[in-house]
Write a protein that holds these residues in place. Structure first.
Motif, PDB file in Angstrom:
ATOM      1  N   PRO A 113       0.830  -1.205   0.000  1.00 20.56           N
ATOM      2  CA  PRO A 113       0.000   0.000   0.000  1.00 20.56           C
ATOM      3  C   PRO A 113       0.870   1.264   0.000  1.00 20.56           C
ATOM      4  N   ALA A 114       0.349   2.331  -0.569  1.00 18.21           N
ATOM      5  CA  ALA A 114       1.062   3.610  -0.567  1.00 18.21           C
ATOM      6  C   ALA A 114       1.376   4.017   0.865  1.00 18.21           C
ATOM      7  N   GLY A 115       2.585   4.513   1.067  1.00 18.53           N
ATOM      8  CA  GLY A 115       2.980   5.004   2.379  1.00 18.53           C
ATOM      9  C   GLY A 115       3.451   3.948   3.348  1.00 18.53           C
ATOM     10  N   VAL A 116       3.416   2.688   2.947  1.00 18.59           N
ATOM     11  CA  VAL A 116       3.861   1.601   3.814  1.00 18.59           C
ATOM     12  C   VAL A 116       5.261   1.174   3.393  1.00 18.59           C
ATOM     13  N   ILE A 149       7.841  10.553  -4.046  1.00 18.78           N
ATOM     14  CA  ILE A 149       7.225   9.251  -4.322  1.00 18.78           C
ATOM     15  C   ILE A 149       5.854   9.170  -3.657  1.00 18.78           C
ATOM     16  N   GLU A 150       5.733   9.687  -2.442  1.00 16.84           N
ATOM     17  CA  GLU A 150       4.438   9.680  -1.767  1.00 16.84           C
ATOM     18  C   GLU A 150       3.412  10.486  -2.563  1.00 16.84           C
ATOM     19  N   ALA A 151       3.810  11.621  -3.101  1.00 17.45           N
ATOM     20  CA  ALA A 151       2.891  12.436  -3.899  1.00 17.45           C
ATOM     21  C   ALA A 151       2.427  11.663  -5.125  1.00 17.45           C
ATOM     22  N   LEU A 152       3.321  10.921  -5.760  1.00 14.79           N
ATOM     23  CA  LEU A 152       2.937  10.111  -6.918  1.00 14.79           C
ATOM     24  C   LEU A 152       1.984   8.981  -6.519  1.00 14.79           C
ATOM     25  N   GLU A 153       2.266   8.344  -5.390  1.00 17.59           N
ATOM     26  CA  GLU A 153       1.397   7.259  -4.926  1.00 17.59           C
ATOM     27  C   GLU A 153      -0.007   7.773  -4.629  1.00 17.59           C
ATOM     28  N   VAL A 154      -0.107   8.939  -4.008  1.00 16.75           N
ATOM     29  CA  VAL A 154      -1.407   9.519  -3.687  1.00 16.75           C
ATOM     30  C   VAL A 154      -2.163   9.876  -4.976  1.00 16.75           C
ATOM     31  N   ALA A 155      -1.421  10.389  -5.953  1.00 13.02           N
ATOM     32  CA  ALA A 155      -2.030  10.820  -7.214  1.00 13.02           C
ATOM     33  C   ALA A 155      -2.514   9.642  -8.061  1.00 13.02           C
ATOM     34  N   THR A 156      -1.950   8.477  -7.827  1.00 18.48           N
ATOM     35  CA  THR A 156      -2.341   7.327  -8.643  1.00 18.48           C
ATOM     36  C   THR A 156      -3.081   6.325  -7.808  1.00 18.48           C
TER      37      THR A 156
END
Length: 60
Positions: free
Chosen positions: A6-9, A53-60
């Motif tokens: 998961p994103a952020g993990v 990278i977190e910003a990209l994960e949130v955006a996708t």
């Protein structure tokens, strides 16, 4: 992480030095093998890379 990360993990395969324990191992996920250092994405410091990278994960 059989169900994906998961994103952020934090990946469970990162060691204390933030190196992949599966590097060079055939069990390493293809998505990880395709991910390469990109100065435009990673910047110059770890914290900068994580924010980007977190910003990209949130955006996708």
């Amino acid at each position: 992480m059989p169900d994906g990360k998961p994103a952020g993990v934090r990946c469970v395969q990162l060691d204390e030095g933030n190196l992949c324990r599966l590097f060079g191992d055939p069990r390493r996920p293809a998505v990880c093998a395709r991910f390469d250092y990109d100065p435009e994405l990673c910047g110059t410091q770890r914290d900068e890379a994580l924010r980007r990278i977190e910003a990209l994960e949130v955006a996708t």
